[in-house]
Structure formats: C-alpha cells, structure tokens
Design a protein around this motif. Structure first.
Motif, PDB file in Angstrom:
ATOM      1  N   MET A 179      12.900  38.831   6.285  1.00 48.63           N
ATOM      2  CA  MET A 179      13.793  37.990   5.748  1.00 48.63           C
ATOM      3  C   MET A 179      13.102  37.055   4.705  1.00 48.63           C
ATOM      4  O   MET A 179      11.737  36.927   5.146  1.00 48.63           O
ATOM      5  CB  MET A 179      14.635  37.032   6.665  1.00 48.63           C
ATOM      6  CG  MET A 179      15.626  37.489   7.430  1.00 48.63           C
ATOM      7  SD  MET A 179      16.790  36.449   8.331  1.00 48.63           S
ATOM      8  CE  MET A 179      18.296  37.383   8.422  1.00 48.63           C
ATOM      9  N   GLU A 180      13.608  36.687   3.759  1.00 49.83           N
ATOM     10  CA  GLU A 180      12.950  35.590   2.606  1.00 49.83           C
ATOM     11  C   GLU A 180      13.759  34.315   2.752  1.00 49.83           C
ATOM     12  O   GLU A 180      14.907  34.050   2.758  1.00 49.83           O
ATOM     13  CB  GLU A 180      13.324  36.131   1.222  1.00 49.83           C
ATOM     14  CG  GLU A 180      12.729  35.087   0.292  1.00 49.83           C
ATOM     15  CD  GLU A 180      13.059  35.836  -1.149  1.00 49.83           C
ATOM     16  OE1 GLU A 180      12.247  36.863  -1.410  1.00 49.83           O
ATOM     17  OE2 GLU A 180      13.718  35.377  -1.877  1.00 49.83           O
ATOM     18  N   LEU A 181      12.916  33.237   2.948  1.00 51.56           N
ATOM     19  CA  LEU A 181      13.560  31.847   3.158  1.00 51.56           C
ATOM     20  C   LEU A 181      13.355  31.185   1.909  1.00 51.56           C
ATOM     21  O   LEU A 181      12.260  31.384   1.139  1.00 51.56           O
ATOM     22  CB  LEU A 181      12.488  31.285   4.122  1.00 51.56           C
ATOM     23  CG  LEU A 181      12.695  31.575   5.862  1.00 51.56           C
ATOM     24  CD1 LEU A 181      12.180  33.009   6.129  1.00 51.56           C
ATOM     25  CD2 LEU A 181      12.327  30.438   6.453  1.00 51.56           C
ATOM     26  N   THR A 182      14.353  30.397   1.430  1.00 46.14           N
ATOM     27  CA  THR A 182      14.396  29.575   0.371  1.00 46.14           C
ATOM     28  C   THR A 182      14.708  28.123   0.768  1.00 46.14           C
ATOM     29  O   THR A 182      15.457  27.820   1.737  1.00 46.14           O
ATOM     30  CB  THR A 182      15.386  29.862  -0.380  1.00 46.14           C
ATOM     31  OG1 THR A 182      15.335  31.243  -0.902  1.00 46.14           O
ATOM     32  CG2 THR A 182      15.526  28.893  -1.642  1.00 46.14           C
ATOM     33  N   LEU A 183      13.756  27.130   0.556  1.00 46.43           N
ATOM     34  CA  LEU A 183      13.846  25.768   0.880  1.00 46.43           C
ATOM     35  C   LEU A 183      13.915  24.698  -0.261  1.00 46.43           C
ATOM     36  O   LEU A 183      13.532  24.991  -1.397  1.00 46.43           O
ATOM     37  CB  LEU A 183      12.461  25.232   1.593  1.00 46.43           C
ATOM     38  CG  LEU A 183      12.023  26.157   2.915  1.00 46.43           C
ATOM     39  CD1 LEU A 183      10.813  25.528   3.380  1.00 46.43           C
ATOM     40  CD2 LEU A 183      13.038  26.204   3.774  1.00 46.43           C
ATOM     41  N   LYS A 184      14.996  23.767  -0.393  1.00 44.52           N
ATOM     42  CA  LYS A 184      15.444  23.073  -1.194  1.00 44.52           C
ATOM     43  C   LYS A 184      15.218  21.702  -0.760  1.00 44.52           C
ATOM     44  O   LYS A 184      16.102  21.215  -0.026  1.00 44.52           O
ATOM     45  CB  LYS A 184      16.837  23.104  -2.120  1.00 44.52           C
ATOM     46  CG  LYS A 184      16.593  24.784  -2.467  1.00 44.52           C
ATOM     47  CD  LYS A 184      18.072  24.988  -3.141  1.00 44.52           C
ATOM     48  CE  LYS A 184      18.310  26.515  -3.668  1.00 44.52           C
ATOM     49  NZ  LYS A 184      19.675  26.615  -4.244  1.00 44.52           N
ATOM     50  N   VAL A 185      14.356  20.825  -1.264  1.00 50.00           N
ATOM     51  CA  VAL A 185      13.997  19.606  -0.627  1.00 50.00           C
ATOM     52  C   VAL A 185      14.287  18.328  -1.409  1.00 50.00           C
ATOM     53  O   VAL A 185      14.276  18.332  -2.726  1.00 50.00           O
ATOM     54  CB  VAL A 185      12.587  19.298  -0.379  1.00 50.00           C
ATOM     55  CG1 VAL A 185      12.125  17.917   0.461  1.00 50.00           C
ATOM     56  CG2 VAL A 185      11.854  20.778   0.593  1.00 50.00           C
TER      57      VAL A 185
END
Length: 292
Positions: free
Chosen positions: A227-233
């Motif tokens: 899986m590819e993870l995307t984080l927006k902080v």
C-alpha cells in the motif's frame, strides 16, 4: 575477501576487541577499506593505525566490497545503510556497546563470529525499507528508512493533525504529537516505545503508530506493505518535523508526504545460530526471572 569498515567513536572498553578485529583480518590477508573519519578516530584516540587498502567518505566512493562491517550501535548501523544503499553489500553489525537489535554481534561473540564469516557459516537476510516518494530529496539525496518514517510536532505546545490515506482512500485524521510509519525491522525501535506491536522481520507489513493520540480509541494499525501511504499534516505552528530514521528536517504545513515500500532491500549478515526469537529473548530479557 574485501571488506569495508564503518564506525563512529567508541569507549575504551571496546579497544581490545577492535584491535583483535584488525589483527584477524590482517592474518586472513583481507583487503580493508575504512571510513576515513573512523580511521582518524582510531589513530588519534588509540594510536591504532591498521594497514588498509583505501579510504571512503561517502556512498559515492564506497568500493564494491564483499561486506561492510558496522562498528557501533543500531544508530551506526542505520548510518551504514545510507552508505550501502542499493549496492547489495551485506552489512555485519558489530555492537561496541550494550543493546542492539541491528548491531547484534556482541564483543564476546566477535572472535567466533569472525571465524564463522570466514568459513561462510552465516545467513544473509533481507530487510525491507520505506521510501519517501514525495517530496524527493526532503531529508537528503537518500529518501529511504530502514526503521521508520515519522512526523512530529515541532514544539512542546499544541498537537498536530495528520490526515492519513491508504492507496488514496481516507483512513483517519490523527490528532497527536506525531505519527510513525514503521517497517517490521523498526517495530522494535521507536514504534515499540510508543506502544506499537513487534513484527517478525519477514512479515510483509507496515505499522502505523500514533504518538500520544488525543483520542484513546486510536490504536496502532498494521497494513500490507504494497500500500502507498499519503500524509497531510496541519497544525497551529505552521511547521512540523519529518524524519527518516535519525535524519530529520523542518517541513512546511500543507506538504503532502507519500510513503511506500522501497524497491530494494538491505542485506544483513546474521549468525547461523542467531534468530529473531533469540534476539528478542536476549535484548528484551524475555523469560528472565530475578528469582532464578
């Protein structure tokens, strides 16, 4: 055989072991390439000047050797990874201190371990890495981590919010001090210290572990490593810290971070009688009883 030796500083207690290491390698007529700052440390601190075939100072001038010996602790091993990169050179972790999961050959085991390596009696296991896809070059020119990728709040005031997506599907918004994305290897590192699970190095998974989450029902989660993870902080401070293992930088709020399993592993030399379970028992003192 040709080997490279990488290390940092160490205490007097390891000097004799280090001298024995070089004596053994010279006896076996091993061609030695050594990390130049480490050679300078040995010559200045202990007046130890082993015979060598050459120096290296970075991944660019590291020769294609049979093995790289990392002398130090787990932090030194992680730095050795940034030198080896995708070259396929196996790393031998020699522990000059006390506790080490990656640098798991202790001072007392060193003579026997060297004999085993010379005779070819060892295993090479492959450890998965995480790759920070974007932004590229965030930490340096090596956007990979053996243990974990993490985001943290920059100061001691307010927490941050990490909006997290798996293959572009929304998972959760973590209100916390930070978030750790860990490999199975890193499960016994930072992730473990904040309540994450221990995973076998051969497990094909990624651990998502919040750091001091505001919502107590939010728990660590294991997901498949394809899986590819995307984080927006986001947060009140406008900035946050992002780290790949021990390398960290300050990042502007709104930066989108994408993480996935790297396309190559790191090779680690392991003794034939060493296993993940014996390491857990020895390092975490499982089964130890003061009454005995």
């Amino acid at each position: 055989m040709e080997i490279a030796i990488f290390g940092k500083s160490f205490g007097d207690v390891f000097y004799e072991n280090c001298r024995q290491l070089f004596d053994y390698l010279h006896k076996k007529e091993t061609r030695i390439f050594i990390y130049k700052p480490f050679y300078e440390f040995l010559s200045q601190k202990f007046d130890l000047k082993p015979g060598i075939a050459g120096f290296f100072s970075s991944s660019e001038d590291l020769p294609q050797v049979d093995m790289l010996f990392s002398i130090g602790g787990d932090g030194t091993f992680l730095q050795a990874v940034t030198l080896v990169r995708d070259s396929g050179i196996p790393i031998v972790g020699i522990n000059s201190g006390r506790l080490g999961f990656l640098a798991d050959i202790s001072r007392n085991e060193l003579p026997v371990a060297l004999e085993e390596i010379d005779l070819g009696r060892f295993k090479v296991k492959e450890l998965s890495l995480l790759e920070l896809i974007s932004p590229t070059g965030l930490v340096d020119d090596f956007n990979y981590a053996l243990n974990e990728f993490a985001v943290h709040k920059q100061d001691s005031s307010s927490m941050i919010t990490i909006h997290t997506y798996l293959d572009d599907e929304y998972l959760n918004s973590y209100w916390a001090d930070g978030l750790i994305v860990s490999t199975p290897t890193g499960s016994t590192a930072y992730s473990l210290s904040v309540g994450g699970p221990i995973m076998h190095p051969g497990s094909q998974g990624i651990i998502i572990t919040p750091i001091a989450p505001h919502n107590l029902t939010v728990r660590p989660l294991v997901v498949p490593d394809n899986m590819e993870l995307t984080l927006k902080v986001e947060g009140r401070g406008g900035k946050f810290l992002a780290s790949l293992d021990s390398r960290s930088v300050v990042v502007e709020e709104g930066t989108e971070l994408k993480i996935r399993k790297a396309g190559f592993p790191i090779k680690m030399v392991e003794r034939t009688d060493q296993s993940f379970y014996s390491t857990l028992r020895n390092k975490l003192m499982w089964g130890a009883d003061r009454r005995n």
